[in-house]
Motif scaffolding. Structure first.
Motif, PDB file in Angstrom:
ATOM      1  N   PHE A 137       0.930  -1.153   0.052  1.00 50.55           N
ATOM      2  CA  PHE A 137       0.144   0.121  -0.042  1.00 50.55           C
ATOM      3  C   PHE A 137       0.836   1.161  -0.043  1.00 50.55           C
ATOM      4  O   PHE A 137       0.613   2.197  -0.682  1.00 50.55           O
ATOM      5  N   TYR A 138       1.772   1.070   0.703  1.00 51.63           N
ATOM      6  CA  TYR A 138       2.808   2.433   1.019  1.00 51.63           C
ATOM      7  C   TYR A 138       3.941   2.335  -0.062  1.00 51.63           C
ATOM      8  O   TYR A 138       4.587   1.512  -0.042  1.00 51.63           O
ATOM      9  N   GLU A 139       3.879   3.543  -0.968  1.00 45.97           N
ATOM     10  CA  GLU A 139       4.870   3.714  -2.094  1.00 45.97           C
ATOM     11  C   GLU A 139       6.499   3.611  -1.535  1.00 45.97           C
ATOM     12  O   GLU A 139       7.118   3.135  -2.452  1.00 45.97           O
ATOM     13  N   ASN A 140       6.614   3.798  -0.309  1.00 40.47           N
ATOM     14  CA  ASN A 140       8.069   3.989   0.062  1.00 40.47           C
ATOM     15  C   ASN A 140       8.537   2.721   0.391  1.00 40.47           C
ATOM     16  O   ASN A 140       9.796   2.391   0.658  1.00 40.47           O
ATOM     17  N   PHE A 141       7.745   1.694   0.403  1.00 38.46           N
ATOM     18  CA  PHE A 141       8.248   0.313   0.691  1.00 38.46           C
ATOM     19  C   PHE A 141       8.669  -0.571  -0.619  1.00 38.46           C
ATOM     20  O   PHE A 141       7.932  -0.426  -1.761  1.00 38.46           O
ATOM     21  N   SER A 142       9.569  -1.215  -0.701  1.00 41.52           N
ATOM     22  CA  SER A 142       9.878  -1.915  -1.764  1.00 41.52           C
ATOM     23  C   SER A 142      10.223  -3.315  -1.449  1.00 41.52           C
ATOM     24  O   SER A 142      10.746  -3.601  -0.602  1.00 41.52           O
ATOM     25  N   LEU A 143       9.584  -4.331  -2.561  1.00 40.90           N
ATOM     26  CA  LEU A 143       9.786  -5.671  -2.301  1.00 40.90           C
ATOM     27  C   LEU A 143      10.746  -6.437  -3.119  1.00 40.90           C
ATOM     28  O   LEU A 143      11.209  -7.308  -3.365  1.00 40.90           O
ATOM     29  N   GLU A 144      11.546  -5.391  -4.021  1.00 42.01           N
ATOM     30  CA  GLU A 144      12.676  -5.512  -4.665  1.00 42.01           C
ATOM     31  C   GLU A 144      13.952  -5.084  -4.252  1.00 42.01           C
ATOM     32  O   GLU A 144      14.043  -4.103  -3.448  1.00 42.01           O
ATOM     33  N   ALA A 145      14.963  -5.819  -4.414  1.00 47.13           N
ATOM     34  CA  ALA A 145      16.252  -5.391  -3.749  1.00 47.13           C
ATOM     35  C   ALA A 145      16.868  -4.213  -4.307  1.00 47.13           C
ATOM     36  O   ALA A 145      16.497  -3.992  -5.612  1.00 47.13           O
ATOM     37  N   LYS A 146      17.468  -3.359  -3.515  1.00 44.72           N
ATOM     38  CA  LYS A 146      17.773  -2.239  -4.125  1.00 44.72           C
ATOM     39  C   LYS A 146      19.336  -2.143  -3.776  1.00 44.72           C
ATOM     40  O   LYS A 146      20.010  -2.654  -2.948  1.00 44.72           O
ATOM     41  N   GLY A 147      19.973  -1.137  -4.578  1.00 41.69           N
ATOM     42  CA  GLY A 147      21.544  -1.103  -4.591  1.00 41.69           C
ATOM     43  C   GLY A 147      21.640  -0.351  -3.332  1.00 41.69           C
ATOM     44  O   GLY A 147      21.093   0.433  -2.409  1.00 41.69           O
ATOM     45  N   ARG A 148      23.006  -0.384  -2.942  1.00 41.00           N
ATOM     46  CA  ARG A 148      23.645   0.262  -1.771  1.00 41.00           C
ATOM     47  C   ARG A 148      23.604   1.719  -2.125  1.00 41.00           C
ATOM     48  O   ARG A 148      23.264   2.619  -1.097  1.00 41.00           O
ATOM     49  N   TYR A 149      23.586   2.239  -3.284  1.00 42.62           N
ATOM     50  CA  TYR A 149      23.394   3.455  -3.706  1.00 42.62           C
ATOM     51  C   TYR A 149      21.920   3.741  -4.400  1.00 42.62           C
ATOM     52  O   TYR A 149      21.938   3.104  -5.544  1.00 42.62           O
ATOM     53  N   ILE A 150      21.283   4.518  -4.161  1.00 44.83           N
ATOM     54  CA  ILE A 150      19.835   4.800  -4.671  1.00 44.83           C
ATOM     55  C   ILE A 150      19.958   5.904  -5.396  1.00 44.83           C
ATOM     56  O   ILE A 150      19.856   7.210  -4.672  1.00 44.83           O
ATOM     57  N   ILE A 151      20.001   5.627  -6.641  1.00 44.86           N
ATOM     58  CA  ILE A 151      20.216   7.146  -7.420  1.00 44.86           C
ATOM     59  C   ILE A 151      18.888   7.651  -8.013  1.00 44.86           C
ATOM     60  O   ILE A 151      18.075   6.926  -8.459  1.00 44.86           O
ATOM     61  N   LYS A 152      18.364   9.000  -7.719  1.00 41.47           N
ATOM     62  CA  LYS A 152      17.114   9.273  -8.098  1.00 41.47           C
ATOM     63  C   LYS A 152      17.302  10.415  -9.092  1.00 41.47           C
ATOM     64  O   LYS A 152      17.957  11.450  -8.629  1.00 41.47           O
ATOM     65  N   ILE A 153      16.830  10.430 -10.379  1.00 39.01           N
ATOM     66  CA  ILE A 153      17.042  11.394 -11.267  1.00 39.01           C
ATOM     67  C   ILE A 153      15.563  11.956 -11.462  1.00 39.01           C
ATOM     68  O   ILE A 153      14.614  11.335 -11.802  1.00 39.01           O
ATOM     69  N   CYS A 154      15.488  13.275 -11.132  1.00 35.42           N
ATOM     70  CA  CYS A 154      14.435  13.924 -11.585  1.00 35.42           C
ATOM     71  C   CYS A 154      13.955  14.093 -12.865  1.00 35.42           C
ATOM     72  O   CYS A 154      14.966  14.500 -13.629  1.00 35.42           O
TER      73      CYS A 154
END
Length: 165
Positions: A63-80
């Motif tokens: 339900f909450y967008e901030n939770f991830s069920l997929e493995a994420k990297g040590r560095y999460i790079i967000k591009i606007c």
């Protein structure tokens, strides 16, 4: 290359949060902070320990967008890719990230779990456009060349940390 979920870590998180059904969001947040995502094996473990259904816990996590069920990297790079960033050429930066990290729109995390690239609608730093964040640290006025330099810095940081072990 997924991480192994350690029972003692989950037990510490449950103890910290009071082993309460009403604390499920805090528990999931702590698990995600530890593993950078919520591993699937956590659901049945929590269901048993909290006397909740797996479906209910999964429902909260999805339900909450901030939770991830997929493995994420040590560095999460967000591009606007909001209007200001898009107009100031955020797409060539995204293309550079994809090329350098061998990623795509469908494959957002490197196999070594070092980098995850996500596109977001706005990072709230329009005056610095185009903007990239790495683990929430803001980098403004980015270009493809600055992006490559940033990736190289992050790789060096990892090498340095591994050499200190």
């Amino acid at each position: 290359m997924e991480q192994v979920v350690e029972t003692h870590v989950l037990e510490e998180i449950l103890d910290k949060n009071g082993r309460n059904k009403s604390s499920i969001i805090s528990i999931l947040q702590d698990i995600q902070e530890k593993y950078r995502y919520i591993p699937k094996e956590v659901f049945s473990y929590l269901a048993e320990k909290l006397d909740m259904s797996t479906a209910k816990i999964y429902g909260v996590a999805t339900f909450y967008e901030n939770f991830s069920l997929e493995a994420k990297g040590r560095y999460i790079i967000k591009i606007c890719d909001g209007t200001a960033c898009h107009v100031r050429k955020s797409i060539p930066i995204l293309e550079t990230l994809y090329k350098e990290l061998k990623l795509s729109k469908e494959k957002i995390t490197t196999d070594d779990l070092l980098f995850t690239v996500e596109t977001v609608s706005c990072l709230g730093a329009c005056g610095l456009a185009p903007v990239v964040t790495v683990n929430d640290k803001v980098y403004g006025a980015m270009t493809p060349d600055k992006t490559i330099a940033l990736l190289n810095e992050l790789r060096e940081e990892v090498k340095h940390a591994e050499n200190e072990k």
